[in-house]
Scaffold this motif. Sequence first.
Motif, PDB file in Angstrom:
ATOM      1  N   VAL A 161       2.049   8.443  -5.470  1.00 31.71           N
ATOM      2  CA  VAL A 161       2.130   8.039  -6.877  1.00 31.71           C
ATOM      3  C   VAL A 161       2.103   6.519  -6.986  1.00 31.71           C
ATOM      4  CG1 VAL A 161       3.628   8.004  -8.916  1.00 31.71           C
ATOM      5  CG2 VAL A 161       3.299  10.131  -7.651  1.00 31.71           C
ATOM      6  N   HIS A 162       2.872   5.853  -6.129  1.00 29.72           N
ATOM      7  CA  HIS A 162       2.894   4.381  -6.137  1.00 29.72           C
ATOM      8  C   HIS A 162       1.524   3.812  -5.797  1.00 29.72           C
ATOM      9  CE1 HIS A 162       4.061   0.258  -5.219  1.00 29.72           C
ATOM     10  NE2 HIS A 162       3.454   0.410  -4.063  1.00 29.72           N
ATOM     11  N   ARG A 163       0.890   4.343  -4.762  1.00 32.99           N
ATOM     12  CA  ARG A 163      -0.411   3.802  -4.334  1.00 32.99           C
ATOM     13  C   ARG A 163      -1.474   3.987  -5.415  1.00 32.99           C
ATOM     14  NH1 ARG A 163       1.615   0.884  -0.126  1.00 32.99           N
ATOM     15  NH2 ARG A 163       2.925   2.261   1.141  1.00 32.99           N
ATOM     16  N   VAL A 164      -1.481   5.157  -6.041  1.00 33.13           N
ATOM     17  CA  VAL A 164      -2.464   5.413  -7.091  1.00 33.13           C
ATOM     18  C   VAL A 164      -2.231   4.465  -8.266  1.00 33.13           C
ATOM     19  CG1 VAL A 164      -3.266   7.120  -8.767  1.00 33.13           C
ATOM     20  CG2 VAL A 164      -2.865   7.793  -6.384  1.00 33.13           C
ATOM     21  N   GLY A 165      -0.970   4.224  -8.594  1.00 33.71           N
ATOM     22  CA  GLY A 165      -0.680   3.267  -9.666  1.00 33.71           C
ATOM     23  C   GLY A 165      -1.161   1.875  -9.316  1.00 33.71           C
ATOM     24  N   ARG A 166      -0.955   1.460  -8.065  1.00 35.62           N
ATOM     25  CA  ARG A 166      -1.430   0.147  -7.637  1.00 35.62           C
ATOM     26  C   ARG A 166      -2.949   0.088  -7.641  1.00 35.62           C
ATOM     27  NH1 ARG A 166       0.093  -4.547  -5.836  1.00 35.62           N
ATOM     28  NH2 ARG A 166      -0.909  -5.617  -4.078  1.00 35.62           N
ATOM     29  N   LEU A 167      -3.577   1.196  -7.264  1.00 35.41           N
ATOM     30  CA  LEU A 167      -5.042   1.246  -7.293  1.00 35.41           C
ATOM     31  C   LEU A 167      -5.559   1.017  -8.705  1.00 35.41           C
ATOM     32  CD1 LEU A 167      -7.766   1.898  -5.931  1.00 35.41           C
ATOM     33  CD2 LEU A 167      -7.280   4.322  -6.327  1.00 35.41           C
ATOM     34  N   GLY A 168      -4.911   1.639  -9.691  1.00 32.90           N
ATOM     35  CA  GLY A 168      -5.334   1.459 -11.073  1.00 32.90           C
ATOM     36  C   GLY A 168      -5.116   0.050 -11.576  1.00 32.90           C
ATOM     37  N   SER A 170      -4.754  -2.842  -9.496  1.00 37.53           N
ATOM     38  CA  SER A 170      -5.237  -3.951  -8.670  1.00 37.53           C
ATOM     39  C   SER A 170      -6.496  -3.664  -7.874  1.00 37.53           C
ATOM     40  CB  SER A 170      -4.122  -4.381  -7.696  1.00 37.53           C
ATOM     41  OG  SER A 170      -2.921  -4.655  -8.379  1.00 37.53           O
ATOM     42  N   GLY A 171      -6.940  -2.389  -7.817  1.00 36.65           N
ATOM     43  CA  GLY A 171      -8.156  -2.075  -7.073  1.00 36.65           C
ATOM     44  C   GLY A 171      -7.881  -1.722  -5.623  1.00 36.65           C
ATOM     45  N   TRP A 172      -8.967  -1.329  -4.918  1.00 35.78           N
ATOM     46  CA  TRP A 172      -8.839  -0.814  -3.561  1.00 35.78           C
ATOM     47  C   TRP A 172      -8.398  -1.871  -2.562  1.00 35.78           C
ATOM     48  CZ3 TRP A 172      -7.998   3.646  -1.607  1.00 35.78           C
ATOM     49  CH2 TRP A 172      -8.493   4.815  -2.209  1.00 35.78           C
ATOM     50  N   ALA A 173      -8.906  -3.088  -2.661  1.00 36.24           N
ATOM     51  CA  ALA A 173      -8.582  -4.106  -1.660  1.00 36.24           C
ATOM     52  C   ALA A 173      -7.067  -4.340  -1.601  1.00 36.24           C
ATOM     53  CB  ALA A 173      -9.311  -5.407  -1.958  1.00 36.24           C
ATOM     54  N   ALA A 174      -6.443  -4.547  -2.757  1.00 39.74           N
ATOM     55  CA  ALA A 174      -5.004  -4.783  -2.793  1.00 39.74           C
ATOM     56  C   ALA A 174      -4.231  -3.543  -2.365  1.00 39.74           C
ATOM     57  CB  ALA A 174      -4.580  -5.214  -4.189  1.00 39.74           C
ATOM     58  N   THR A 175      -4.715  -2.366  -2.758  1.00 33.76           N
ATOM     59  CA  THR A 175      -4.033  -1.128  -2.394  1.00 33.76           C
ATOM     60  C   THR A 175      -4.035  -0.920  -0.889  1.00 33.76           C
ATOM     61  OG1 THR A 175      -4.651  -0.114  -4.504  1.00 33.76           O
ATOM     62  CG2 THR A 175      -4.014   1.380  -2.719  1.00 33.76           C
ATOM     63  N   LEU A 176      -5.175  -1.151  -0.257  1.00 30.66           N
ATOM     64  CA  LEU A 176      -5.271  -0.967   1.191  1.00 30.66           C
ATOM     65  C   LEU A 176      -4.436  -1.996   1.936  1.00 30.66           C
ATOM     66  CD1 LEU A 176      -9.077  -0.148   1.429  1.00 30.66           C
ATOM     67  CD2 LEU A 176      -7.189   1.416   1.903  1.00 30.66           C
ATOM     68  N   GLU A 177      -4.450  -3.237   1.490  1.00 29.84           N
ATOM     69  CA  GLU A 177      -3.668  -4.270   2.171  1.00 29.84           C
ATOM     70  C   GLU A 177      -2.172  -3.991   2.080  1.00 29.84           C
ATOM     71  OE1 GLU A 177      -4.420  -8.309   1.244  1.00 29.84           O
ATOM     72  OE2 GLU A 177      -6.124  -8.411   2.616  1.00 29.84           O
ATOM     73  N   HIS A 180       0.251  -1.642   5.042  1.00 31.16           N
ATOM     74  CA  HIS A 180       0.942  -2.020   6.280  1.00 31.16           C
ATOM     75  C   HIS A 180       0.630  -3.472   6.606  1.00 31.16           C
ATOM     76  CE1 HIS A 180       2.079  -1.989  10.569  1.00 31.16           C
ATOM     77  NE2 HIS A 180       2.836  -0.959  10.255  1.00 31.16           N
ATOM     78  N   PRO A 181       1.568  -4.222   7.187  1.00 37.90           N
ATOM     79  CA  PRO A 181       1.308  -5.624   7.529  1.00 37.90           C
ATOM     80  C   PRO A 181       0.176  -5.817   8.536  1.00 37.90           C
ATOM     81  CG  PRO A 181       3.667  -5.172   7.559  1.00 37.90           C
ATOM     82  CD  PRO A 181       2.986  -3.851   7.395  1.00 37.90           C
ATOM     83  N   ASP A 182      -0.107  -4.800   9.353  1.00 41.98           N
ATOM     84  CA  ASP A 182      -1.177  -4.927  10.348  1.00 41.98           C
ATOM     85  C   ASP A 182      -2.553  -4.624   9.784  1.00 41.98           C
ATOM     86  OD1 ASP A 182       0.561  -5.673  12.308  1.00 41.98           O
ATOM     87  OD2 ASP A 182       0.718  -3.694  13.233  1.00 41.98           O
ATOM     88  N   LEU A 183      -2.650  -4.307   8.496  1.00 41.00           N
ATOM     89  CA  LEU A 183      -3.930  -3.924   7.892  1.00 41.00           C
ATOM     90  C   LEU A 183      -4.336  -4.983   6.879  1.00 41.00           C
ATOM     91  CD1 LEU A 183      -4.852  -0.340   6.732  1.00 41.00           C
ATOM     92  CD2 LEU A 183      -5.399  -2.306   5.313  1.00 41.00           C
ATOM     93  N   ARG A 184      -5.580  -5.436   6.970  1.00 45.42           N
ATOM     94  CA  ARG A 184      -6.089  -6.454   6.059  1.00 45.42           C
ATOM     95  C   ARG A 184      -7.507  -6.098   5.599  1.00 45.42           C
ATOM     96  NH1 ARG A 184      -1.698  -7.572   5.548  1.00 45.42           N
ATOM     97  NH2 ARG A 184      -0.561  -9.507   5.935  1.00 45.42           N
ATOM     98  N   ILE A 190     -11.759  -2.943   6.380  1.00 43.19           N
ATOM     99  CA  ILE A 190     -10.369  -3.217   6.738  1.00 43.19           C
ATOM    100  C   ILE A 190     -10.269  -3.451   8.232  1.00 43.19           C
ATOM    101  CG2 ILE A 190      -9.335  -1.994   4.795  1.00 43.19           C
ATOM    102  CD1 ILE A 190      -8.806   0.362   6.607  1.00 43.19           C
ATOM    103  N   ASP A 191      -9.478  -4.445   8.597  1.00 43.09           N
ATOM    104  CA  ASP A 191      -9.174  -4.744   9.989  1.00 43.09           C
ATOM    105  C   ASP A 191      -7.755  -4.302  10.273  1.00 43.09           C
ATOM    106  OD1 ASP A 191     -11.657  -5.890  10.300  1.00 43.09           O
ATOM    107  OD2 ASP A 191     -10.943  -7.939   9.971  1.00 43.09           O
ATOM    108  N   ILE A 192      -7.578  -3.568  11.363  1.00 41.24           N
ATOM    109  CA  ILE A 192      -6.263  -3.091  11.767  1.00 41.24           C
ATOM    110  C   ILE A 192      -5.915  -3.713  13.109  1.00 41.24           C
ATOM    111  CG2 ILE A 192      -4.861  -1.087  12.355  1.00 41.24           C
ATOM    112  CD1 ILE A 192      -6.672   0.579  10.546  1.00 41.24           C
ATOM    113  N   ARG A 193      -4.862  -4.491  13.124  1.00 44.43           N
ATOM    114  CA  ARG A 193      -4.431  -5.098  14.371  1.00 44.43           C
ATOM    115  C   ARG A 193      -3.875  -4.019  15.284  1.00 44.43           C
ATOM    116  NH1 ARG A 193      -0.315  -9.784  13.517  1.00 44.43           N
ATOM    117  NH2 ARG A 193       0.961  -8.022  12.816  1.00 44.43           N
TER     118      ARG A 193
END
Length: 332
Positions: A161-168, A170-177, A180-184, A190-193
């Motif tokens: 629910v939180h992620r879908v709200g953020r997607l609406g 801020s969009g996919w880039a912000a939602t994916l970032e 997790h701190p290791d994901l950009r 997306i790059d995953i350390r």
Amino acid sequence: MRRFEFGTDDLLRSRFALSPAFELCNLLGHLEGRTRQRLPPAWSARLMPVFQRLRRETDLDVALALHTRTFGANFVALPPRGLDQTWDDDIAAIRATSLSQAHEEAEQCLAARPSRDPRVLAALRGDHVVERVADALDQAWHELLARDWPQLRAICERDVVHRVGRLGRSGWAATLEDLHPDLRWRADGIDIRSRTLARDSVTTLAGEGLLLIPSVFVWPHLATYLDDPWPKAVIYPARGTAALWETPDAVEPDALADLLGRSRSRLLAALDQPASTTQLAQSLRLAPGAVGDHLTVLRKAGLLHRARSGRSVLYYRTPLGEALTATTPTDD
């Protein structure tokens, strides 16, 4: 570094899902000591005796041999189809595994983590390996995790629910970032350390999208699925996992509990993100009817708002509710 490259179609087809089987495999990893993280003492005290008994009485050691510290056999935790995935769906998929696939993946695991147990080796290389592993995992599910799954599922659903709200917003880039701190997000991907990859890898999603799976037991790491023909997937720590490790009965009542009552203060504190009556009841282990009554009182007192989302009614804190739950000290 592991990279997933996105196209426009991939963003359109990326989606969230839940995986009971993946949670079971990670719980077993915690209990076996295969991870550096440990369960909270209360969970270990309750589950470890059951886990040890299952190792003695069932083929659970055969199933455990299908995991290493960095990967596991795909057939014991196949990527789920969606948010309505159940354990019955997962165990049916495990039982449908071909013998050749089970043998191939078992050998890959044994090469990375050799076993000297003749009973385990005979089972993994025998004709009934799929049935024996499935039976052991099914019993482990019912004795180790089934009781807690409604609570875990509610935590993961609230994360979505939180992620879908953020997607609406801020969009996919912000939602994916934010996963997790290791994901950009970088340049259409997306790059995953990764601390385990010997070399960088690049995976093109090719219009199939990415499966995003919240998990309680994967914390604090990320996990990925890459093997065809399954959808590419990222498993990430669900928000609110800390609530799972709390032991509310051991917490001394605070000023908010004295003011509102223990159950209402817990509900107000839990609503850091919108949630439904059912989700709150499951995550806090309260009766749905009692939760509904408490939510009504909190809403009439001006501490909560409610809004419909699809078939659910979600509750969230008002500014007054936020102020009451704030922990920032004030000057006398």
